[in-house]
Design an enzyme around this catalytic site. Sequence first.
Site, short mmCIF file in Angstrom:
data_model
loop_
_atom_site.label_atom_id
_atom_site.label_comp_id
_atom_site.label_asym_id
_atom_site.label_seq_id
_atom_site.Cartn_x
_atom_site.Cartn_y
_atom_site.Cartn_z
N LYS A 11 90.79 13.14 1.97
CA LYS A 11 92.11 12.67 2.42
C LYS A 11 93.19 13.48 1.72
O LYS A 11 92.98 14.14 0.68
CB LYS A 11 92.29 11.17 2.10
N ASP A 157 91.59 4.13 -3.97
CA ASP A 157 91.62 4.86 -2.70
C ASP A 157 90.48 4.47 -1.77
O ASP A 157 90.49 4.86 -0.59
CB ASP A 157 91.52 6.37 -2.95
#
Length: 316
Positions: A11, A157
């Site tokens: 990401k 995350d």
Amino acid sequence: MDSYEITANAKLNLFLRVRGILPNGYHSLYSIMQEIDLADTLTINIYPELDNGFDIKCIGRNDIDPQKNLCRKARDRFFSSLRKKAGADPSVPDAKRWKKGIFPNIEIVLTKVIPSESGMGGGSSDAAATLMVLQEHFGNPFTDEELNQLAVNVGADVPFFLYGGTCLCQSVGEEISQLEPLAGIPLLIVKPSKGVSTPECFHAIDSKPLPEFDEDRYSAFIENLNNTDKTPLERFLEGKDLLTNDLEMPSLEMIPEIGNAMDLLLETRAKFSRMTGSGSAVFAMYDSEDARDAAYKTIKESQAISGCDVFVSKTI
């Protein structure tokens, strides 16, 4: 043996704002996280006939301690939660075994591509992939909300990777709103040889006043992102003056190469460049694959950032 193969994508934080410290001691964040096509791969073998073993083999990078790998933590948290669920509901299949803490042996073969200490969420993505495989294998014992809470207890995350795509992530990272995808934007990513310690980076920012956060402007920007009349890159860049990363300055002070990488990327006619997460990776967006590929050639030939890893990628 039951065997599963799964891809764990990296990401980028397209921007990242730190809004303060929560009562639990964690930082309150406001960030758009974007999934990209750079990925690790996992083969997860589950041996029902063997009890409670765990082994992880990491191929491609030797800088990850197997004892500290987030896949191990994901497995431990999943089984701990499953044991509690079995204790509360004896009708759950195999509840007697689970209640006693008896679970099958797990073997993970992890092929790493995503660099460590880059701000690209490689360990978190691997952990989320492990949770998704275990959730499927054990017959979806947890609701989406329960799995999300389990994930944030593994790492801040990790919940994002249960969703992927383009998401607004708030609080510790568990408050997730899926947005209209910003898919297909060509990217170059430069990762300096040195990594940034996330705890050290947050500690550094705690000693300074937080930059101003205009909630109304960010809300309007997020709303406009869902307007699909324009290309993903055009929609994103309409909020260009809001797209800062509050962790960039402390990371730059630790690793000046981050700034050098951003400067060089912007010289290649990138439309936007930013550090992701707490670094040390820096990404740049381009308006075409041809422009990105020409920039890649320039970067690879440059002596200004020797020793860095350079990745060609795109948003997905």
